[in-house]
Write a protein that holds these residues in place. Structure first.
Motif, PDB file in Angstrom:
ATOM      1  N   VAL A  20      -7.155 -36.517   3.085  1.00 44.43           N
ATOM      2  CA  VAL A  20      -8.392 -37.197   2.701  1.00 44.43           C
ATOM      3  C   VAL A  20      -8.484 -37.603   1.269  1.00 44.43           C
ATOM      4  O   VAL A  20      -8.742 -38.813   0.909  1.00 44.43           O
ATOM      5  CB  VAL A  20      -9.682 -36.298   3.001  1.00 44.43           C
ATOM      6  N   LEU A  21      -7.974 -36.676   0.362  1.00 39.20           N
ATOM      7  CA  LEU A  21      -7.900 -36.809  -1.058  1.00 39.20           C
ATOM      8  C   LEU A  21      -6.942 -37.975  -1.253  1.00 39.20           C
ATOM      9  O   LEU A  21      -7.210 -38.948  -2.027  1.00 39.20           O
ATOM     10  CB  LEU A  21      -7.328 -35.583  -1.745  1.00 39.20           C
ATOM     11  N   ASP A  22      -5.891 -38.067  -0.668  1.00 40.43           N
ATOM     12  CA  ASP A  22      -4.940 -39.151  -0.916  1.00 40.43           C
ATOM     13  C   ASP A  22      -5.371 -40.246  -0.390  1.00 40.43           C
ATOM     14  O   ASP A  22      -5.034 -41.369  -1.006  1.00 40.43           O
ATOM     15  CB  ASP A  22      -3.442 -38.849   0.148  1.00 40.43           C
ATOM     16  N   GLU A  23      -6.054 -40.514   0.756  1.00 43.67           N
ATOM     17  CA  GLU A  23      -6.627 -41.850   1.267  1.00 43.67           C
ATOM     18  C   GLU A  23      -7.563 -42.289   0.185  1.00 43.67           C
ATOM     19  O   GLU A  23      -7.466 -43.399   0.069  1.00 43.67           O
ATOM     20  CB  GLU A  23      -7.432 -41.311   2.443  1.00 43.67           C
ATOM     21  N   TYR A  24      -8.313 -41.441  -0.355  1.00 45.33           N
ATOM     22  CA  TYR A  24      -9.242 -41.719  -1.289  1.00 45.33           C
ATOM     23  C   TYR A  24      -8.677 -42.356  -2.648  1.00 45.33           C
ATOM     24  O   TYR A  24      -8.682 -43.444  -3.107  1.00 45.33           O
ATOM     25  CB  TYR A  24     -10.455 -40.680  -1.678  1.00 45.33           C
ATOM     26  N   ARG A  25      -7.594 -41.447  -3.150  1.00 49.91           N
ATOM     27  CA  ARG A  25      -6.834 -41.990  -4.136  1.00 49.91           C
ATOM     28  C   ARG A  25      -6.340 -43.506  -3.961  1.00 49.91           C
ATOM     29  O   ARG A  25      -6.204 -44.188  -4.942  1.00 49.91           O
ATOM     30  CB  ARG A  25      -5.807 -40.832  -4.567  1.00 49.91           C
ATOM     31  N   GLN A  26      -5.916 -43.734  -2.866  1.00 48.69           N
ATOM     32  CA  GLN A  26      -5.045 -44.788  -2.712  1.00 48.69           C
ATOM     33  C   GLN A  26      -6.167 -45.889  -2.082  1.00 48.69           C
ATOM     34  O   GLN A  26      -5.596 -46.956  -1.958  1.00 48.69           O
ATOM     35  CB  GLN A  26      -4.039 -44.733  -1.611  1.00 48.69           C
ATOM     36  N   GLY A  27      -7.290 -45.730  -2.178  1.00 51.57           N
ATOM     37  CA  GLY A  27      -8.339 -46.658  -1.950  1.00 51.57           C
ATOM     38  C   GLY A  27      -8.425 -47.113  -0.522  1.00 51.57           C
ATOM     39  O   GLY A  27      -8.894 -48.126  -0.177  1.00 51.57           O
ATOM     40  N   LEU A  28      -7.928 -46.169   0.394  1.00 56.23           N
ATOM     41  CA  LEU A  28      -7.933 -46.570   1.894  1.00 56.23           C
ATOM     42  C   LEU A  28      -9.401 -46.193   2.374  1.00 56.23           C
ATOM     43  O   LEU A  28      -9.788 -46.884   3.338  1.00 56.23           O
ATOM     44  CB  LEU A  28      -6.968 -45.833   2.524  1.00 56.23           C
ATOM     45  N   ILE A  29     -10.234 -45.301   1.897  1.00 57.27           N
ATOM     46  CA  ILE A  29     -11.627 -44.903   2.233  1.00 57.27           C
ATOM     47  C   ILE A  29     -12.548 -44.932   1.009  1.00 57.27           C
ATOM     48  O   ILE A  29     -12.054 -44.722  -0.092  1.00 57.27           O
ATOM     49  CB  ILE A  29     -11.533 -43.486   2.906  1.00 57.27           C
ATOM     50  N   PRO A  30     -13.688 -45.146   1.172  1.00 58.35           N
ATOM     51  CA  PRO A  30     -14.784 -45.578   0.264  1.00 58.35           C
ATOM     52  C   PRO A  30     -15.044 -44.043  -0.170  1.00 58.35           C
ATOM     53  O   PRO A  30     -14.876 -42.893   0.547  1.00 58.35           O
ATOM     54  CB  PRO A  30     -15.797 -45.971   0.829  1.00 58.35           C
ATOM     55  N   GLU A  31     -15.805 -43.710  -1.223  1.00 55.41           N
ATOM     56  CA  GLU A  31     -16.148 -42.435  -1.685  1.00 55.41           C
ATOM     57  C   GLU A  31     -17.198 -41.722  -0.898  1.00 55.41           C
ATOM     58  O   GLU A  31     -16.858 -40.390  -0.555  1.00 55.41           O
ATOM     59  CB  GLU A  31     -16.754 -42.492  -3.285  1.00 55.41           C
TER      60      GLU A  31
END
Length: 300
Positions: free
Chosen positions: A98-109
């Motif tokens: 989940v942290l990786d997906e957020y860091r990569q801009g794949l999911i919103p905050e």
């Protein structure tokens, strides 16, 4: 006294900090033995290691601002030279995706926060660190053990982890994880004796083994990343008890990856943040950075 000597020796080896100070000292920043030291010396020492531990009191807002200042300075000085990594006690290994997906801009905050189980003070204290690292392309590590497994050890002892599935064990260091050192054990037991639990029956050994699981998991997360990216400079943000005296997580890291170069910076609230008190501060870290203590300050 022995711990202090070890600290001073390690400190000199890492950075040569005990040399005559030619730059203006940073207010509240001291060496292991209480010598005022400059901001530039701290950054030089950080650049000479693989892991910088920032030991905090979790509710110390001044310390969190200073942590961000460290990240900013390391980015400016070393961002073009080495991969930079932010590692956090405050996120557990099972939310790394989940942290990786957020860091990569794949999911919103909003989705990130819904899934990552952030601490209650995340927005105020840790979000600035995550957002800075994210904006500058740092890897961000969810370093800690899932709290449900730490709770299992606290209730049933370390052997209870053997019943977990292979998938669950993947979020932990290899079992059995290392025992805490004798010195760390004595320090932890002394701390527990000073804490009032009322009528609760507390199994101090189980509490110690749960604490050791935190330390071992964070250390293993750091060691794993350095195996993948040995040129990285990792900044690990954690509670001060996990790193003071180079015990806890630093000890565990040396077991998993002997010879790892590390620097321990302890941010400690003090009634007078410009005065180093040997009785309280000697040998806590390679650097001790005192912050103004609020009236209701508590131990981390």
């Amino acid at each position: 006294m022995k711990r202090c000597i070890l600290f001073i020796t390690g400190f000199l080896f890492v950075a040569g900090i005990a040399a005559a100070q030619t730059q203006e000292a940073e207010p509240g920043l001291f060496t292991a033995d209480g010598q005022p030291v400059s901001w530039d010396r701290l950054l030089e020492a950080a650049g000479a290691v693989e892991v910088v531990f920032l030991g905090e009191q979790h509710d110390d807002t001044v310390a969190h601002r200073r942590q961000l200042r460290v990240l900013e300075a390391l980015q400016e000085r070393y961002g073009q030279q080495r991969p930079l990594v932010l590692s956090l006690e405050m996120f557990e290994r099972d939310v790394q995706l989940v942290l990786d997906e957020y860091r990569q801009g794949l999911i919103p905050e909003t989705q990130f926060l819904n899934a990552a189980r952030p601490w209650p003070n995340y927005k105020r204290d840790y979000r600035p660190l995550v957002e800075f690292a994210r904006a500058h392309g740092w890897v961000i590590l969810a370093a800690n053990a899932p709290r449900r497994y730490v709770n299992r050890v606290r209730r049933l002892g370390r052997e209870a982890l053997e019943a977990l599935s292979p998938q669950a064990r993947g979020y932990l260091p290899p079992l059995p994880y290392p025992e805490p050192s004798d010195l760390y054990r004595r320090r932890f037991v002394a701390l527990m004796r000073g804490v009032s639990h009322g009528s609760m029956q507390v199994d101090v050994e189980h509490l110690l083994q749960a604490q050791a699981l935190w330390d071992a998991t964070m250390a293993y997360s750091l060691a794993e990343h350095l195996m993948r990216q040995p040129e990285a400079l990792i900044v690990h943000v954690t509670g001060a008890f996990h790193v003071e005296g180079r015990m806890g997580t630093p000890e565990m890291l040396q077991r998993y990856r002997p010879g790892t170069r590390m620097l321990v910076v302890v941010l400690r609230p003090a009634a007078d943040p410009l005065r180093f008190d040997p009785a309280q501060h000697m040998g806590l870290g390679d650097f001790i950075w005192l912050t103004p203590a609020p009236k209701s300050s508590a131990r981390p």
